[in-house]
Write a protein that holds these residues in place. Sequence first.
Motif, mmCIF file in Angstrom:
data_model
loop_
_atom_site.group_PDB
_atom_site.id
_atom_site.type_symbol
_atom_site.label_atom_id
_atom_site.label_comp_id
_atom_site.label_asym_id
_atom_site.label_seq_id
_atom_site.Cartn_x
_atom_site.Cartn_y
_atom_site.Cartn_z
ATOM 1 N N THR A 211 0.829 -1.212 0.000
ATOM 2 C CA THR A 211 0.000 0.000 0.000
ATOM 3 C C THR A 211 0.860 1.258 0.000
ATOM 4 O OG1 THR A 211 -1.776 -1.152 1.180
ATOM 5 C CG2 THR A 211 -1.785 1.254 1.265
ATOM 6 N N VAL A 212 1.922 1.263 0.812
ATOM 7 C CA VAL A 212 2.800 2.438 0.909
ATOM 8 C C VAL A 212 3.401 2.777 -0.452
ATOM 9 C CG1 VAL A 212 4.980 3.283 1.855
ATOM 10 C CG2 VAL A 212 3.341 2.152 3.350
ATOM 11 N N ILE A 213 3.958 1.777 -1.132
ATOM 12 C CA ILE A 213 4.645 2.039 -2.399
ATOM 13 C C ILE A 213 3.640 2.358 -3.502
ATOM 14 C CG2 ILE A 213 6.097 1.014 -4.195
ATOM 15 C CD1 ILE A 213 7.599 -0.459 -2.044
ATOM 16 N N ARG A 214 2.506 1.670 -3.523
ATOM 17 C CA ARG A 214 1.498 1.945 -4.556
ATOM 18 C C ARG A 214 0.990 3.387 -4.443
ATOM 19 N NH1 ARG A 214 -1.750 -2.181 -4.014
ATOM 20 N NH2 ARG A 214 -1.165 -3.304 -5.913
ATOM 21 N N ASN A 215 0.703 3.832 -3.224
ATOM 22 C CA ASN A 215 0.220 5.203 -3.036
ATOM 23 C C ASN A 215 1.279 6.224 -3.432
ATOM 24 O OD1 ASN A 215 -2.199 4.215 -2.067
ATOM 25 N ND2 ASN A 215 -1.659 4.469 0.086
ATOM 26 N N ASP A 218 1.582 6.443 -7.221
ATOM 27 C CA ASP A 218 0.425 7.111 -7.833
ATOM 28 C C ASP A 218 0.705 8.603 -8.032
ATOM 29 O OD1 ASP A 218 -1.073 4.834 -8.070
ATOM 30 O OD2 ASP A 218 -2.248 5.157 -6.261
ATOM 31 N N LEU A 219 1.490 9.193 -7.108
ATOM 32 C CA LEU A 219 1.830 10.615 -7.235
ATOM 33 C C LEU A 219 2.701 10.854 -8.462
ATOM 34 C CD1 LEU A 219 2.659 11.403 -3.490
ATOM 35 C CD2 LEU A 219 0.525 11.825 -4.696
ATOM 36 N N PHE A 220 3.674 9.958 -8.708
ATOM 37 C CA PHE A 220 4.529 10.093 -9.883
ATOM 38 C C PHE A 220 3.741 9.829 -11.164
ATOM 39 C CE2 PHE A 220 8.048 9.821 -6.893
ATOM 40 C CZ PHE A 220 8.989 10.659 -7.477
ATOM 41 N N ALA A 221 2.827 8.859 -11.095
ATOM 42 C CA ALA A 221 2.042 8.522 -12.288
ATOM 43 C C ALA A 221 1.239 9.719 -12.789
ATOM 44 C CB ALA A 221 1.121 7.344 -11.989
ATOM 45 N N LYS A 222 0.816 10.575 -11.868
ATOM 46 C CA LYS A 222 0.054 11.760 -12.270
ATOM 47 C C LYS A 222 0.915 12.763 -13.033
ATOM 48 C CE LYS A 222 -3.190 11.361 -8.400
ATOM 49 N NZ LYS A 222 -3.673 11.954 -7.128
ATOM 50 N N MET A 223 2.247 12.609 -12.905
ATOM 51 C CA MET A 223 3.151 13.536 -13.586
ATOM 52 C C MET A 223 3.683 12.975 -14.905
ATOM 53 S SD MET A 223 5.359 15.213 -10.442
ATOM 54 C CE MET A 223 6.018 13.652 -9.867
ATOM 55 N N GLU A 224 3.118 11.843 -15.362
ATOM 56 C CA GLU A 224 3.582 11.242 -16.619
ATOM 57 C C GLU A 224 3.522 12.211 -17.803
ATOM 58 O OE1 GLU A 224 1.428 7.637 -17.149
ATOM 59 O OE2 GLU A 224 2.765 6.459 -15.853
ATOM 60 N N PRO A 225 2.444 12.982 -17.952
ATOM 61 C CA PRO A 225 2.410 13.926 -19.091
ATOM 62 C C PRO A 225 3.536 14.951 -19.037
ATOM 63 C CG PRO A 225 0.207 13.622 -18.178
ATOM 64 C CD PRO A 225 1.166 12.989 -17.209
ATOM 65 N N GLU A 232 5.508 2.071 -13.717
ATOM 66 C CA GLU A 232 4.872 0.778 -13.504
ATOM 67 C C GLU A 232 5.169 0.291 -12.088
ATOM 68 O OE1 GLU A 232 6.232 -2.012 -16.367
ATOM 69 O OE2 GLU A 232 5.205 -1.065 -18.066
ATOM 70 N N PHE A 233 4.184 -0.376 -11.493
ATOM 71 C CA PHE A 233 4.377 -1.007 -10.184
ATOM 72 C C PHE A 233 4.035 -2.479 -10.328
ATOM 73 C CE2 PHE A 233 2.541 -1.871 -5.781
ATOM 74 C CZ PHE A 233 3.781 -2.193 -5.256
ATOM 75 N N ARG A 234 4.979 -3.340 -9.975
ATOM 76 C CA ARG A 234 4.777 -4.775 -10.141
ATOM 77 C C ARG A 234 4.969 -5.504 -8.816
ATOM 78 N NH1 ARG A 234 8.229 -6.101 -15.697
ATOM 79 N NH2 ARG A 234 6.969 -4.790 -17.125
ATOM 80 N N THR A 235 4.013 -6.343 -8.481
ATOM 81 C CA THR A 235 4.129 -7.219 -7.320
ATOM 82 C C THR A 235 3.090 -8.326 -7.440
ATOM 83 O OG1 THR A 235 4.140 -7.352 -4.902
ATOM 84 C CG2 THR A 235 2.556 -5.848 -5.891
ATOM 85 N N ASP A 236 3.447 -9.504 -6.962
ATOM 86 C CA ASP A 236 2.512 -10.637 -6.942
ATOM 87 C C ASP A 236 1.914 -10.825 -5.555
ATOM 88 O OD1 ASP A 236 3.025 -11.240 -9.618
ATOM 89 O OD2 ASP A 236 4.760 -12.487 -9.111
ATOM 90 N N PHE A 237 2.161 -9.872 -4.656
ATOM 91 C CA PHE A 237 1.744 -10.028 -3.267
ATOM 92 C C PHE A 237 0.781 -8.907 -2.888
ATOM 93 C CE2 PHE A 237 5.981 -11.594 -4.021
ATOM 94 C CZ PHE A 237 5.927 -12.894 -3.529
ATOM 95 N N PRO A 238 -0.439 -9.246 -2.488
ATOM 96 C CA PRO A 238 -1.419 -8.209 -2.151
ATOM 97 C C PRO A 238 -1.065 -7.438 -0.885
ATOM 98 C CG PRO A 238 -2.278 -10.391 -1.619
ATOM 99 C CD PRO A 238 -1.007 -10.612 -2.361
ATOM 100 N N ILE A 239 -0.392 -8.110 0.066
ATOM 101 C CA ILE A 239 -0.025 -7.481 1.337
ATOM 102 C C ILE A 239 1.358 -7.981 1.754
ATOM 103 C CG2 ILE A 239 -0.570 -7.243 3.798
ATOM 104 C CD1 ILE A 239 -3.486 -7.623 3.142
ATOM 105 N N ILE A 240 2.216 -7.062 2.197
ATOM 106 C CA ILE A 240 3.503 -7.432 2.783
ATOM 107 C C ILE A 240 3.693 -6.572 4.030
ATOM 108 C CG2 ILE A 240 6.005 -7.534 2.510
ATOM 109 C CD1 ILE A 240 5.634 -7.875 -0.459
#
Length: 364
Positions: A211-215, A218-225, A232-240
């Motif tokens: 959750t920490v890294i995804r949130n 998300d701030l950087f993703a808004k600056m893509e333009p 990209e965020f990749r993980t196979d684990f829903p919770i760590i």
Amino acid sequence: MASIINYLLTLSENAYLMIFSFDPIKGNIRYMNHSFRFFMGLEKVPHNLSDILEHVHQEDRESLSRELKGLRVKPIEKRGVRFRVAGNVRHLRLTIYPMDTSGCQECVGFAEDFTEEVEFQQNILSHNAKKNAILNILSHDIAGSFATLRNLTDLAIGNLENGDPNVLENALSAIKDICMSNMSLIRSFLKKEFITSLSVPLNMAKVDLVTVIRNFLDLFAKMEPQHGVFFEFRTDFPIIIMDIDEDKLIQVLNNLISNSLKFTPSEGTVTVSLTDFGEKVGISVRDTGIGIPDVMKSQLFNKFNDQKRTGLNGERANGMGLWVVKTVVEWMGGSVNFESRENEGTEFSLEFPKAFHKHSLPSL
């Protein structure tokens, strides 16, 4: 009954809390567990309560003595007291209750060392005071610059009617210089604040790293333009769930991602991956940028190295960013490595234990 008392005694001797009892009338100490003896640096239990009170900070001793005399009327609960032990001031939180057992007066209590909490709060207050001072300086200086920018803009707009290219060029050039100067001022304060934040003690807590890294991303993703770089965020684990100082981890990731943005051309990609290795957690930041030349790799984590590069858009470097990353990561019990090839990209790999064990801060 005797077996229960033995069990309680064993529990007390192995507890992290400092447990004790004393006679409030005679002032004799009847019991002091291992944690309290270790804290005081004593091999055996002292006879008199006064021997312990001598270690209480002078400003706290008188008021604590009054409260001890009034224990029959009012117990002491979560009372903060400063102790001087081995030349150092420690903070204890005391709780003491009176008891009447078979007609004998006795007081029992426990104490908890919360020195680290106090020091952490003091450092946070000091840190916030510095931030407020920086914000005041920035707001004052930048406000003045904005006023100048407004005047220069009015001059440029008014000159559009006259059509004098020299006036327009000079106004725009001055606007650019002022903007660059203020950007440099802001960056210098931010870099200084980043380094200063290392002095703030770790605030380790159990968090959901996913959750920490995804949130955060998300701030950087808004600056893509704006950047022209995809995230990209990749993980196979829903919770760590793991022990981490969230603020310092964000500092580390922000530094690594900012570096990737400096050296990744438009249409490139920055990928953050998260992996659960059981007792450890891995975080990687990989980009499709221009890579790191072989000649720079040996000094990459040095505190002050002379291998500085200007970013693709002219961003300047101070040569300390990755040293800070390595220091903070190791401080939190982790490690950092990297792989890079010119014109193919770079990947930084972080690894942290899920359970944090306190250890020494690396030399700054």
